[in-house]
Design a protein around this motif. Structure first.
Motif, mmCIF file in Angstrom:
data_model
loop_
_atom_site.group_PDB
_atom_site.id
_atom_site.type_symbol
_atom_site.label_atom_id
_atom_site.label_comp_id
_atom_site.label_asym_id
_atom_site.label_seq_id
_atom_site.Cartn_x
_atom_site.Cartn_y
_atom_site.Cartn_z
ATOM 1 N N ARG A 153 10.894 13.530 -16.264
ATOM 2 C CA ARG A 153 10.084 13.539 -15.052
ATOM 3 C C ARG A 153 10.239 12.207 -14.313
ATOM 4 N NH1 ARG A 153 4.208 16.063 -16.249
ATOM 5 N NH2 ARG A 153 4.081 15.451 -14.051
ATOM 6 N N PHE A 154 9.663 12.159 -13.116
ATOM 7 C CA PHE A 154 9.684 10.945 -12.302
ATOM 8 C C PHE A 154 8.506 10.021 -12.602
ATOM 9 C CE2 PHE A 154 12.333 13.645 -9.529
ATOM 10 C CZ PHE A 154 13.342 12.755 -9.192
ATOM 11 N N THR A 155 7.732 10.335 -13.634
ATOM 12 C CA THR A 155 6.496 9.607 -13.914
ATOM 13 C C THR A 155 6.710 8.100 -14.023
ATOM 14 O OG1 THR A 155 5.653 11.542 -15.096
ATOM 15 C CG2 THR A 155 4.514 9.441 -15.458
ATOM 16 N N GLY A 156 7.762 7.690 -14.736
ATOM 17 C CA GLY A 156 8.029 6.263 -14.916
ATOM 18 C C GLY A 156 8.226 5.537 -13.595
ATOM 19 N N TRP A 184 0.820 -1.208 0.000
ATOM 20 C CA TRP A 184 0.000 0.000 0.000
ATOM 21 C C TRP A 184 0.860 1.266 0.000
ATOM 22 C CZ3 TRP A 184 -4.553 0.423 -1.739
ATOM 23 C CH2 TRP A 184 -5.487 -0.624 -1.624
ATOM 24 N N ALA A 185 1.983 1.233 0.702
ATOM 25 C CA ALA A 185 2.895 2.379 0.692
ATOM 26 C C ALA A 185 3.452 2.616 -0.706
ATOM 27 C CB ALA A 185 4.037 2.151 1.688
ATOM 28 N N LEU A 186 3.738 1.544 -1.437
ATOM 29 C CA LEU A 186 4.213 1.676 -2.815
ATOM 30 C C LEU A 186 3.154 2.334 -3.694
ATOM 31 C CD1 LEU A 186 5.937 -1.793 -3.227
ATOM 32 C CD2 LEU A 186 7.081 0.412 -3.530
ATOM 33 N N VAL A 187 1.929 1.859 -3.593
ATOM 34 C CA VAL A 187 0.851 2.397 -4.429
ATOM 35 C C VAL A 187 0.570 3.867 -4.086
ATOM 36 C CG1 VAL A 187 -1.607 2.219 -4.991
ATOM 37 C CG2 VAL A 187 -0.214 0.148 -4.805
ATOM 38 N N LEU A 188 0.360 4.144 -2.810
ATOM 39 C CA LEU A 188 0.038 5.509 -2.406
ATOM 40 C C LEU A 188 1.201 6.461 -2.660
ATOM 41 C CD1 LEU A 188 -1.870 4.728 0.917
ATOM 42 C CD2 LEU A 188 -2.833 5.335 -1.311
ATOM 43 N N GLY A 189 2.430 5.944 -2.471
ATOM 44 C CA GLY A 189 3.608 6.766 -2.757
ATOM 45 C C GLY A 189 3.715 7.111 -4.229
ATOM 46 N N GLY A 190 3.356 6.171 -5.098
ATOM 47 C CA GLY A 190 3.375 6.444 -6.528
ATOM 48 C C GLY A 190 2.374 7.521 -6.916
ATOM 49 N N VAL A 191 1.183 7.439 -6.335
ATOM 50 C CA VAL A 191 0.167 8.469 -6.599
ATOM 51 C C VAL A 191 0.643 9.819 -6.077
ATOM 52 C CG1 VAL A 191 -2.188 9.205 -6.071
ATOM 53 C CG2 VAL A 191 -1.717 6.785 -6.560
ATOM 54 N N TRP A 192 1.233 9.812 -4.881
ATOM 55 C CA TRP A 192 1.783 11.042 -4.284
ATOM 56 C C TRP A 192 2.836 11.672 -5.194
ATOM 57 C CZ3 TRP A 192 2.703 14.828 -0.726
ATOM 58 C CH2 TRP A 192 4.021 15.189 -0.465
ATOM 59 N N MET A 193 3.685 10.852 -5.791
ATOM 60 C CA MET A 193 4.723 11.364 -6.682
ATOM 61 C C MET A 193 4.116 12.064 -7.903
ATOM 62 S SD MET A 193 7.385 8.157 -6.454
ATOM 63 C CE MET A 193 8.356 8.658 -7.882
ATOM 64 N N GLU A 200 4.633 16.119 -8.372
ATOM 65 C CA GLU A 200 5.362 16.651 -9.515
ATOM 66 C C GLU A 200 4.483 17.575 -10.356
ATOM 67 O OE1 GLU A 200 9.017 15.184 -12.041
ATOM 68 O OE2 GLU A 200 7.342 13.791 -12.176
ATOM 69 N N HIS A 201 3.215 17.240 -10.477
ATOM 70 C CA HIS A 201 2.279 18.079 -11.235
ATOM 71 C C HIS A 201 2.205 19.480 -10.642
ATOM 72 C CE1 HIS A 201 -1.332 19.352 -13.367
ATOM 73 N NE2 HIS A 201 -1.888 19.642 -12.190
ATOM 74 N N TYR A 202 2.031 19.555 -9.317
ATOM 75 C CA TYR A 202 1.906 20.861 -8.681
ATOM 76 C C TYR A 202 3.244 21.593 -8.610
ATOM 77 C CZ TYR A 202 -2.948 20.080 -7.425
ATOM 78 O OH TYR A 202 -4.299 19.869 -7.488
ATOM 79 N N ALA A 203 4.329 20.862 -8.458
ATOM 80 C CA ALA A 203 5.645 21.503 -8.388
ATOM 81 C C ALA A 203 5.997 22.182 -9.710
ATOM 82 C CB ALA A 203 6.710 20.467 -8.031
ATOM 83 N N GLU A 204 5.635 21.559 -10.821
ATOM 84 C CA GLU A 204 5.984 22.126 -12.122
ATOM 85 C C GLU A 204 5.232 23.414 -12.414
ATOM 86 O OE1 GLU A 204 5.677 19.176 -15.165
ATOM 87 O OE2 GLU A 204 7.689 18.410 -14.722
#
Length: 279
Positions: free
Chosen positions: A257-260, A127-136, A140-144
């Motif tokens: 980007r970190f998307t991948g 779950w940390a992997l999944v939620l962390g991926g969504v968080w990333m 990144e969207h808002y940071a850009e």
């Protein structure tokens, strides 16, 4: 702590894989995943399912190999900071690194002593992997939207320190992911600047964490009966692989980007939930 992960009940070693080959593969995996924002804990959870359990000492040593790697990658920058304290910009950067480390230490040590940490088992890590991926993706969207901001502010330094504590409490979060994306949300939108600060503050943080774990292990008498050849091979593999990975990553994120990485985390987390034993 990640050093406990290889002692879980999921261990089912493949008989024909030699101890030395197993040590080599685990060292390579540590070097590959420690600094990428994909969670070394999640990957070691999968690896130990096939390669068998290792001692806490072994896991502390391979993490030290990864720390050595990132220290070598940034050796010139570290030397520049150490010898350039007369320069106001250098001095300010060093103070912010120190502040991030102190926040991690001051907040993180009581958290560790209190035992506030999720178990390093499949379900919470997945779950940390999944939620962390969504968080990333969201971060990144808002940071850009802020444009290209390279400045490390005091706000960024403090929040990076807190992010490292959060990553320690939630195995599978990834220390580098939590801290880099916290820095980007807090104002340092340039990926390479955020990553450099996080990697530099990670050097004393990880050395301190490894040293503390080693001290605990020594006091408990857990340093005996080691396969020293396997330890040496894993340490070397983690160092060499970690060096290559950090060098590659710092070049990659200047234009990508970190998307991948985020998508990979989400897919890995879903795969763990679907295929590994639920715990």
């Amino acid at each position: 702590m990640r050093s406990r992960i290889l002692s879980s009940r999921l261990t089912t070693p493949i008989a024909h894989v030699s101890d030395l080959l197993s040590a080599l593969l685990l060292g390579i995996l540590e070097g590959l995943t420690e600094f990428l924002p994909i969670s070394s804990t999640g990957h070691l959870l999968i690896a130990q399912h096939w390669l068998g359990a290792r001692s806490d000492f072994f896991n502390i040593v391979i993490q030290a190999g990864a720390i050595l790697a990132v220290t070598l990658v940034f050796r010139r920058r570290l030397w520049e900071l150490a010898t350039g304290l007369g320069d106001a910009a250098n001095r300010d950067y060093v103070f912010k690194l120190a502040a991030a480390f102190l926040v991690t230490a001051v907040v993180g040590l009581p958290v560790r002593l209190a035992g506030w940490e999720l178990p390093e088992t499949v379900t919470p890590i997945a779950w940390a992997l999944v939620l962390g991926g969504v968080w990333m993706l969201v971060a990144e969207h808002y940071a850009e939207k802020r444009g290209d901001v390279a400045t490390i502010t005091w706000k960024v330094a403090i929040l990076v320190g807190l992010a490292q504590v959060v990553a320690g409490v939630f195995p599978g979060t990834s220390r580098s992911a939590a801290a880099i994306f916290m820095a980007m949300l807090a104002g340092t939108s340039r990926r390479s600047s955020a990553a450099e600060f996080v990697f530099l503050v990670g050097i004393p943080t990880m050395f301190a964490a490894s040293g503390y774990a080693f001290m605990e292990l020594a006091m408990e008498g857990g340093l005996g009966n080691e396969d020293w050849a396997g330890v040496a091979i894993a340490f070397a593999a983690a160092s060499v692989t970690g060096f290559a990975v950090v060098r590659w990553l710092m070049g990659y994120i200047k234009a990508h980007r970190f998307t991948g990485f985020a998508v990979y985390r989400i897919l890995l987390g879903i795969g763990l939930l679907a295929l590994m034993p639920a715990q």
